[in-house]
Motif scaffolding. Structure first.
Motif, PDB file in Angstrom:
ATOM      1  N   LEU A 181      -8.289  -5.089  15.084  1.00 55.06           N
ATOM      2  CA  LEU A 181      -7.494  -4.395  13.864  1.00 55.06           C
ATOM      3  C   LEU A 181      -6.754  -3.142  14.141  1.00 55.06           C
ATOM      4  CD1 LEU A 181      -6.304  -5.218  10.609  1.00 55.06           C
ATOM      5  CD2 LEU A 181      -9.135  -4.042  11.087  1.00 55.06           C
ATOM      6  N   LYS A 182      -7.622  -2.282  14.545  1.00 48.55           N
ATOM      7  CA  LYS A 182      -6.833  -0.505  14.454  1.00 48.55           C
ATOM      8  C   LYS A 182      -5.373  -0.420  15.230  1.00 48.55           C
ATOM      9  CE  LYS A 182      -6.711   3.550  13.486  1.00 48.55           C
ATOM     10  NZ  LYS A 182      -5.698   3.848  13.468  1.00 48.55           N
ATOM     11  N   PHE A 217      -2.652  -2.644  12.794  1.00 46.78           N
ATOM     12  CA  PHE A 217      -2.437  -2.351  11.343  1.00 46.78           C
ATOM     13  C   PHE A 217      -1.514  -1.154  12.016  1.00 46.78           C
ATOM     14  CE2 PHE A 217      -3.730   0.827   8.867  1.00 46.78           C
ATOM     15  CZ  PHE A 217      -3.317   0.684   7.120  1.00 46.78           C
ATOM     16  N   ARG A 244       0.368   1.649   4.887  1.00 47.98           N
ATOM     17  CA  ARG A 244      -1.531   0.999   4.595  1.00 47.98           C
ATOM     18  C   ARG A 244      -1.623   0.602   3.259  1.00 47.98           C
ATOM     19  NH1 ARG A 244      -2.674   7.520   7.233  1.00 47.98           N
ATOM     20  NH2 ARG A 244      -2.266   7.410   5.316  1.00 47.98           N
TER      21      ARG A 244
END
Lengths: 211, 211
Positions: free
Chosen positions: A132-133, A136, A158
């Motif tokens: 995910l990171k 993202f 974000r």
DNA sequence: GTAAATTTTTACCATTTGGTAAATCCACGA
DNA sequence: TCGTGGATTTACCAAATGGTAAAAATTTAC
């Protein structure tokens, strides 16, 4: 010389039963959480005996982990599709729509995910970090570039993504509450879609630069 | 003739221990869910023995129910304070801020609530119906009246409230994910506050009626 | 100070739960 | 058709868990 770690390709029965078990487990885990779910429940739901289930998976935890792993891909897919080369407004509004559709079509998956994060992500921490990171961060950069170009209003990308996630997933994760408060309203999904479209559309429209 | 159903007022010890137990239970239930929590955990956390806990509460379920009952009031309070006579924009933006502050100050309560709804509200259905529903309907009517008067942009008040709930509670319920993705950012709460203020401020501003 | 009431502990218990061992069943290729 | 390996069931088990009974300790009321 055959690889000692190679796994033989699973038989038809293997594939069918693993699928049946995972589907039953998704039902049970998403309804009762990891600790609240029992192997007996999963077994009953799957129409198999408990030891038979343990013939396919080494334990309760492995079923849960497998489910979360498989889910991760599905879960991230709408964000993956966010195209840096597309029209910013369209891309973001379509992203909202895809997430909302997912909340409607895959509520069990949404609740499984929510439950796992709610409990501190004990079985998913590493995957969040590794899968995910980076995604993202990448998409935040794309959105930031769109803002720099004046295509959409400026804000923290974000927190914009957090707002998209939370508002869409709310309809799956808090479904009983939503159903109670909207009682009997058959148009729920369309209403939600219209509302979120209006909300994010308004939000993203850059302040008129003229004058 | 004294009422046979009257409860004597609880002693100092009673009050202290019930409070200690409920606080420990909030910790444990919010971290592990109802089924995932054990009486032993709660007892250890409270610094009491398990049978001693069962001297104060009839069982695990009563502790959970008591917690949820107490929580409901706190939880609805920010919405109760939404004042029909105040300035619409200010009232709504302040409401967002109060909910966000609550997510920061009472994350355990937020997770307890979220977990309960996620599992289908098995211990809270009636209370949602009796406490939340009327309040929700009342405040929706207030917001609708503001829209009719042209004070804020027109939209579905029910979904507006859902959006406020979801975006604010997200910071408590998905805290591990938020922390991972914002890594090391000390200004989290202020960022979220600014973002949500911008978002709802933009959303609520009525389209210029002139021309 | 002492008796009564309240609070706490010790010693349990029955059920549930995740998991295992081994016997049995069964599909399938030779 | 028969043997073999994969699939399934039966019969368990140890630990955990919610809960109870009753004795012991402590507080409170007089």
């Amino acid at each position: 010389m055959p690889d000692a770690t190679a796994k033989k390709k699973p038989s038809r029965i293997q594939r069918r039963n693993r699928r049946v078990i995972l589907d039953a487990a998704l039902d049970v885990f998403s309804s009762y959480g990891f600790r609240g779910a029992t192997l007996d429940q999963i077994a009953t739901e799957a129409g198999l005996s408990k030891p038979n289930i343990l013939y396919y998976f080494s334990g309760k935890e492995e079923i849960h982990t497998t489910l979360l792993s498989q889910l991760m891909e599905t879960w991230l897919d709408p964000l993956v599709e966010l195209d840096a080369l597309g029209d910013p407004r369209t891309e973001l509004l379509d992203y909202v729509q895809r997430k909302l559709d997912m909340a409607r079509d895959l509520p069990r998956e949404s609740r499984l995910f929510a439950g796992e994060i709610l409990r501190g992500a004990p079985h998913m921490g590493p995957r969040l970090q590794s899968d995910l990171k980076p995604l993202f961060d990448e998409k935040c950069a794309v959105i930031a570039a769109w803002m720099d170009a004046g295509k959409i209003a400026r804000m923290d990308p974000r927190h914009l993504i957090f707002s998209i996630w939370s508002t869409t997933q709310h309809y799956a994760d808090f479904a009983p509450q939503v159903a109670l408060l909207l009682e009997g309203d058959a148009e729920q999904h369309q209403q939600a879609s219209d509302h979120l479209r209006l909300m994010f559309s308004t939000l993203l429209t850059p302040a008129a630069p003229e004058q």
